[in-house]
Motif scaffolding. Sequence first.
Motif, PDB file in Angstrom:
ATOM      1  N   UNK A 138     -25.368 -15.468  26.154  1.00 34.79           N
ATOM      2  CA  UNK A 138     -24.462 -16.044  25.526  1.00 34.79           C
ATOM      3  C   UNK A 138     -24.547 -17.626  25.927  1.00 34.79           C
ATOM      4  N   UNK A 139     -24.812 -17.771  27.045  1.00 33.36           N
ATOM      5  CA  UNK A 139     -24.840 -19.144  27.450  1.00 33.36           C
ATOM      6  C   UNK A 139     -26.244 -19.855  27.029  1.00 33.36           C
ATOM      7  N   UNK A 140     -27.264 -19.079  27.154  1.00 34.75           N
ATOM      8  CA  UNK A 140     -28.466 -19.722  26.301  1.00 34.75           C
ATOM      9  C   UNK A 140     -28.225 -20.211  24.993  1.00 34.75           C
ATOM     10  N   UNK A 141     -27.622 -19.197  24.043  1.00 38.19           N
ATOM     11  CA  UNK A 141     -27.402 -19.360  22.630  1.00 38.19           C
ATOM     12  C   UNK A 141     -26.307 -20.614  22.618  1.00 38.19           C
ATOM     13  N   UNK A 142     -25.274 -20.686  23.499  1.00 39.62           N
ATOM     14  CA  UNK A 142     -24.413 -21.819  23.367  1.00 39.62           C
ATOM     15  C   UNK A 142     -25.168 -23.126  23.557  1.00 39.62           C
ATOM     16  N   UNK A 143     -25.855 -23.271  24.606  1.00 42.36           N
ATOM     17  CA  UNK A 143     -26.866 -24.294  25.139  1.00 42.36           C
ATOM     18  C   UNK A 143     -27.579 -25.033  23.853  1.00 42.36           C
ATOM     19  N   UNK A 144     -28.551 -23.804  23.426  1.00 43.81           N
ATOM     20  CA  UNK A 144     -29.535 -24.007  22.249  1.00 43.81           C
ATOM     21  C   UNK A 144     -28.761 -24.540  21.034  1.00 43.81           C
ATOM     22  N   UNK A 145     -27.671 -24.010  20.754  1.00 42.40           N
ATOM     23  CA  UNK A 145     -27.036 -24.545  19.440  1.00 42.40           C
ATOM     24  C   UNK A 145     -26.406 -25.841  19.538  1.00 42.40           C
ATOM     25  N   UNK A 187     -24.210 -30.205  31.365  1.00 39.97           N
ATOM     26  CA  UNK A 187     -25.195 -29.707  32.023  1.00 39.97           C
ATOM     27  C   UNK A 187     -25.071 -29.137  33.465  1.00 39.97           C
ATOM     28  N   UNK A 188     -24.301 -29.720  34.214  1.00 36.31           N
ATOM     29  CA  UNK A 188     -23.875 -29.538  35.548  1.00 36.31           C
ATOM     30  C   UNK A 188     -22.951 -28.047  35.217  1.00 36.31           C
ATOM     31  N   UNK A 189     -21.999 -27.803  34.467  1.00 34.96           N
ATOM     32  CA  UNK A 189     -21.352 -26.715  34.458  1.00 34.96           C
ATOM     33  C   UNK A 189     -22.055 -25.603  33.783  1.00 34.96           C
ATOM     34  N   UNK A 190     -23.173 -25.669  32.772  1.00 31.80           N
ATOM     35  CA  UNK A 190     -23.973 -24.708  32.271  1.00 31.80           C
ATOM     36  C   UNK A 190     -24.853 -24.270  33.429  1.00 31.80           C
TER      37      UNK A 190
END
Length: 399
Positions: A224-231, A326-329
């Motif tokens: 989910x985190x990777x999908x959120x960042x990529x989107x 970027x820091x929080x992710x």
Amino acid sequence: MRRSPYWPVVSHPVLRRVLPGLAVSALGDGMSLVAVSWLALQLAPAGQRGVWVAVAVAAYSLPSAAGGVLFGRFLGGRPGAELAGWNAILRAAALAAIVVTYAAGGLGIGRYVALLAVSSLLAAWGSAGRYTLIAEVLPTEHHLAANAVNTTIAEFATIVGPPLAGLLIAWTNPVVVIALDAASFAVLALTYRLAVPRSAQRPEAPRSGWAAFAAIWRDRTLLGLLALSAGFFLLFGPFYAAMPIYVADDLDAGVTLLGVYYTAFGVGAVAGGLATGYLHRWPLWPTTIGIVVAFGAALLPLGLGAPVGVSLVAFAVGGLVWAPYMSTSMALFQRVTPPERLPQVLAANGSMIVLAVPLGTVLGGPLVAAAGARGTLLLCAVAMVALGAVAAAVRTVRK
């Protein structure tokens, strides 16, 4: 000062020796934002300059996506400082080769692009190494502040570096700036070698290029985190295509105003980076998702045709909101990923982000042609708000 969330970071016996090297290298990279494209402009054939400039800029970043996969077998499970050091060594060597080849009179545009591509092969691993080092030397409660220091250094360099490069290029030529960038990476490599003590080898992670993606696929939180960042980064990409046309056509202004917009964004991003460390008491998941929603909302005035003064303030607020993402992710990755897999997972995340922004920029071309520059800005801003809302809903249902 000692009550600041940044004090444990800047006073740490390892990080206080590494941060100056990071700052020097970030400044060199900030200057190369201008020098890489300007040298390509000088080397390219007269009728193909636009194409070759785009290829050169892409070559300085995109190969890191392939490197994040191809070198997993060799780099997985290594300490953070070693990964970041190898990237710095490769960057320094390849950029120095550009300088030497130019001095020898043998630098053509093809050779130049090839050396830029080689220099970026380990960039995803270098980023993963920086954040892995933070996880290795600091307790969890200080990860966010340390990540913010790393991000703020990079954001500040993008404000200071380009105008400094412009002055140097006007006095000399772009190769001098690339030589300085090579020297800055050599300083960084030496910093990692001398400032970070050799740490005990972590338990071996499976050394496969796709092991990190398999681990992410099996973990719904990481996926989910990777999908959120990529989107998020994909939807930001069209702004690079739309903003110049928005300024030129919708506002009937010149490149100076475009520069003012980017400067406003950069100033906001530096302020946001400095404020990030004070978010350490905020819950990470809601904060990360909230940044996506707030960033989309901040950029709505551009798509709605607000006056220049209002849209400039909105763009600065967008930079302010953007900076902590970027820091929080990264803090979420550091918190939920097993230590032995962290470098590979971070490299996989970096590979996806490196691909997302250029892909979004490419998609921005047809969007601008179909909906216009202002329509594209509005569409992307609304889509970001929707992305954050969907992520919040999924997170709520899962809880």
